[in-house]
Design an enzyme around this catalytic site. Structure first.
Site, PDB file in Angstrom:
ATOM      1  N   ASP A  80       0.823  -1.101   0.180  1.00 40.12           N
ATOM      2  CA  ASP A  80      -0.146  -0.212   0.080  1.00 40.12           C
ATOM      3  C   ASP A  80       0.919   1.036  -0.017  1.00 40.12           C
ATOM      4  O   ASP A  80       0.371   2.085  -0.480  1.00 40.12           O
ATOM      5  CB  ASP A  80      -0.848  -0.008   1.323  1.00 40.12           C
ATOM      6  N   LYS A  84       1.741   4.378  -2.771  1.00 34.83           N
ATOM      7  CA  LYS A  84       1.589   5.909  -2.647  1.00 34.83           C
ATOM      8  C   LYS A  84       2.711   6.572  -3.139  1.00 34.83           C
ATOM      9  O   LYS A  84       2.731   7.765  -3.591  1.00 34.83           O
ATOM     10  CB  LYS A  84       1.576   5.818  -0.989  1.00 34.83           C
TER      11      LYS A  84
END
Ligand code: ADP
Ligand code: ASP
Ligand code: MG
Length: 821
Positions: free
Chosen positions: A679, A683
């Site tokens: 994750d 980003k």
């Protein structure tokens, strides 16, 4: 003396006829002299045309339509007329219906319907309505006489839209009115030739009858009573926010009506204009309201234009070829050939290269017009100097009108910006040399959107409407709806922004409502009225609604939705999303989406992709566009990992800390989805791309901090067992760092175009050293922020802050729209 005219809706039912007579009685009371023109009851002219067509097709259904026409009139008589005289009035109507029936029977037998017969058939509409109202007027104490306008208005033989012989007509009218003192109840729309054949003045022609009478009699005023509050800024049936224009000039009214404002029939204005007789447009259903005053003077108002009109169906014909260039007389021949056959040309444009001419006509005349032109230019076509005429259908015209347009720069810019921002493709443009109107040809499917966005730009310049579609109604989506509902009145009051939620969908159901979904009970409505959700269907519906200022919100984490982004942006709908998948997928897809947004001048906003509501992406953009150079980006970009490592202090066990995080609801159901760093990798990839690096997810170097057995564990329980067994791995790294006075932080870094995600030891001088709780923190080291980085810190997860971030971006789109139009 005034001439009043009441339209179809005004005499459409017994109740409305009572309203009409109340208005007339109030005039009598004021001792105002007047005569009145009436239309057929609403819908009757259309039905008469239908019934005659059916009869000509030998379709027996015509009997049923005739019956319903009869019933409508008889019912009105029964409701209005006193029982004593009722039989006389009923008998007269029956007699007219019998006459009509004979006529239709003839049409049925001959299987032929000439324009001459059609005019005779439709004349029954005005003859019946006017007769009934005149009887009711008498009964109500008005000294009235029925007057068949065929005795007064003399025309040529152009059935369907006859040309008036004003000399003969004026004489007839003057003589007729001289000979009587009674109030005349006059049939609108109908007229006759010198030979006594019935003709009509064109659809909507009762207005014209009133004006012809008014002009002949030198009336003080002509009043057209209809079903709306006057001439409005746009057709109120098509534009909700339309409002009444208190005063306009004859020419402005002429332009409005010529370009489709049905509220007044265009030829009406000429006789009044010649005699300088003012016209009032008033509402039978709101008689106290002043309405619109039409006179020679234009009245300046606060707006750049007076109104917006449209013609829903037109056909565009184009003629092109080298044989047209510099050859004099081409347009004279072209339009001459059309004029000879009485084909009305609505709009003309010619490219300055003279290579092509485009013009608009009514669709029903298009085929014939093209034939005429091909005939006229047969030689040139054969010599391949000019191509055959091309006809295109399903087009509309939109026009903006107003005398103040003259000499006011910027109007065209505003006009085209408003259409352009909403993805309305313009096929042809025309501006009258009087600069009284600017008109464009667009696709018919764009008409409503064009009218509404133009109306908003020109008349409601302060209020902006956003039409929002939300897909994904989990925590973020539903919180967003709650926030929008709570803020809506304040947004309207303070920011003049109206947010309409037009569509909502979760994975099971979807609901779209053009008029907006009430947010008080969206859940119940979706459950009750929603249909099965299918993303492609949702997108198609959203596209076909084709609303201005549309915004699509994706609050899912689904790839299925992302696949539609390009298509959505290509239809000029902006997107706001916390979904990271689009920006962290393949670079070429990312680029396609970005360029679709750029090309169509719409927004693709995703601030909440990184750090939820924190202003991370916008800060990066601002730094970049203001000319700063990004040297390094470091970030703690996962609230979960932030919590875990901020809590993993001496004396604690790693497995316990992870467990605590899970219990607090900070982690994904399987904590490995956080701990594997993917994750965070997405980003930093998004930030890297924002900083202009063309990286793929595979280019991000991700340290997987989990030992092999933890990764391999089959279940979550098993994972925790393995994690406990491996606690030492983590404690060792922590203690090692502690020896040097450092702490462990899970950091995403972008440096020299390379991105990595790893567990790092940082010392007290580092901005991440003192981080606590589950906050996110991002540090930008740039040429300008070299000694100490620019730091953004705060909660980087949670439905409230994420939804608020999405909300803020939705609002920002309204500012963007406003700055353009
Ligand atoms: P009537 O039967 O009274 O002659 P019409 O139906 O011919 O009435 O004309 C009135 C209608 O014109 C209105 O109901 C409205 O929908 C339409 N219209 C179109 N453009 C405008 C406009 N700019 N202002 C007011 N009405 C308009
Ligand atoms: N009844 C005619 C029509 O419907 C004329 C009018 O209403 O003005 O066109
Ligand atoms: Mg009308």
């Amino acid at each position: 003396m005034k001439i009043l005219k009441f339209g179809g809706t005004s005499v459409g039912t017994a109740d409305s006829i009572r309203k009409v007579v109340d208005i007339l009685l109030s005039y009598k009371k004021k001792k105002q002299e007047f005569s009145v023109v009436f239309s057929a009851m609403s819908g009757i002219t259309n039905q008469l045309i239908e019934v005659s067509k059916k009869a000509a097709e030998s379709n027996e259904d015509y009997h049923a339509i005739l019956k319903s026409i009869e019933n409508k009139h008889i019912n009105a008589v029964k409701s209005l007329i006193d029982i004593k005289v009722q039989s006389k009035v009923v008998a007269h109507i029956k007699m007219l219906i019998n006459e009509l029936e004979d006529l239709l029977h003839g049409v049925f037998l001959l299987k032929e319907l000439s324009p001459r017969t059609t005019d005779l058939v439709v004349s029954f509409g005005e003859r019946m309505s006017t007769y009934i109202v005149s009887e009711f007027m008498k009964q109500s104490g008005l000294d009235t006489e029925f007057c068949d306008a065929r005795k007064l208005i003399v025309t040529d033989h152009s059935f369907g839209a006859a040309i008036i012989d004003f000399k003969a007509t004026d004489k007839n009218i003057k003589e007729h009115f001289k000979a009587t003192k009674k109030i005349q109840a006059i049939t609108g729309f109908i007229s006759s030739t010198v030979k006594g054949e019935t003709t009509t003045l064109g659809r909507g022609g009762s207005d014209y009858t009133a004006s012809v009478l008014g002009a002949a009699l030198g009336a003080e005023e002509i009043e057209i009573w209809t079903d709306v509050d006057g001439v409005m800024t746009a057709d109120p049936k098509k534009v909700k926010g339309a409002f009444t224009l208190p005063a306009i000039s004859y020419v402005e009214a002429m332009e409005m009506s010529h370009f489709g404002a049905k509220v007044i029939y265009p030829p009406t204005l000429q006789p009044a204009f010649n005699k300088k007789i003012p016209i009032w447009i008033k509402n039978t259903f709101n008689p106290e309201f002043e309405g619109t005053y039409i006179s020679a003077k234009t009245k300046a108002n606060d707006f750049l234009i007076k109104g917006i009109s449209s013609i829903r169906e037109i056909a565009l014909i184009s003629l092109q070829g080298s044989g047209m260039m510099g050859v004099p007389g081409v347009s004279a021949r072209l339009f001459g050939s059309l004029a000879k056959k009485k084909i009305n040309v609505i709009l003309i444009t010619q490219a300055s290269s003279e290579y092509s001419i485009c013009f608009a006509v009514e669709p029903k005349e298009a085929e014939y017009a093209a034939e005429l032109i091909n005939e006229e230019f047969a030689n040139e076509i054969q010599a391949k100097k000019i191509d055959n005429a091309i006809v295109e259908y399903d087009l509309s015209i939109v026009a903006i009108i107003g005398e103040n347009m003259r000499n006011t720069p910027g109007i065209a810019g505003k006009f085209f910006a408003s259409l352009g921002k909403n993805g309305v493709n313009i096929r042809a443009i025309a501006q009258g040399s009087s600069e009284l109107n600017l008109s464009v040809v667009i696709g018919e499917h764009d008409l409503s959107k064009a009218l509404n966005s133009l109306h908003e730009s020109f008349f409601l310049s302060d209020i902006r409407t956003l039409n929002v579609f939300v897909v994904g109604l989990g925590l973020i989506g539903s919180t967003l709806l709650k926030q929008i509902q709570k803020q809506s009145s304040q947004l309207l009051k303070e920011r003049l922004l109206k947010i309409n939620i037009i569509g909502i969908a979760n994975s099971k159901k979807m609901l779209l409502d053009e008029n907006g979904i009430n947010l008080k009970d969206w859940n119940g409505k979706l459950e009750k009225d929603g249909e099965k959700m299918k993303m492609s269907v949702f997108v198609e519906k959203m596209k076909s609604l084709n609303l201005q200022n549309s915004v699509f919100v994706d609050s899912t984490s689904s790839k299925d939705v992302v696949e539609h982004y390009e298509d959505i942006l290509n239809t000029s709908i902006s997107i706001v999303t916390p979904n990271k998948l689009a920006n962290s997928g393949l670079y070429k897809d990312y680029q396609k989406i970005q360029s679709a947004a750029f090309k169509h001048g719409v927004k693709f906003l995703y601030e909440t992709n990184v750090g939820a509501g924190l202003p991370v992406i916008n800060t990066l953009k601002d730094l970049k566009y203001s000319g700063d150079k990004i040297l390094k980006i470091e970030g703690i970009l996962s609230g979960t990992l932030s919590f875990i490592f901020n809590t993993f202090k001496e004396g604690t066990k790693f497995s316990e800390v992870v467990k605590e995080a899970k219990e607090k609801g900070y982690t994904e159901p399987d904590p490995r989805d956080d701990l594997n760093g993917m994750d965070v990798a997405r980003k930093i990839l998004i930030l890297a791309r924002e900083a202009n690096y063309t990286l793929e997810i595979g280019d991000v170097n991700v340290e997987n901090i989990l030992p092999e057995p933890c990764r391999k564990a089959k279940t979550i329980e098993d994972f925790f067992v393995q994690l406990e067994k491996n606690n030492d791995v983590f404690s060792a790294r922590r203690d090692e760092a502690a020896k040097k006075g450092n702490v462990l932080r899970f950091i995403a870094t972008l440096e020299n175009g390379k991105a990595r995600v790893s567990l790092e030891a940082v010392g007290p001088a580092h901005p991440f050293y003192s981080l606590s709780g589950s906050d996110n923190m991002i540090a930008f080291t740039t040429e300008r922020y070299k000694d100490r980085p620019l730091v953004i810190k705060g909660p980087g997860a949670g439905a409230e802050v994420t939804a608020a971030g999405v909300f803020a971006e939705i609002i920002s789109i309204s500012n963007y729209l406003k700055s353009f139009i």
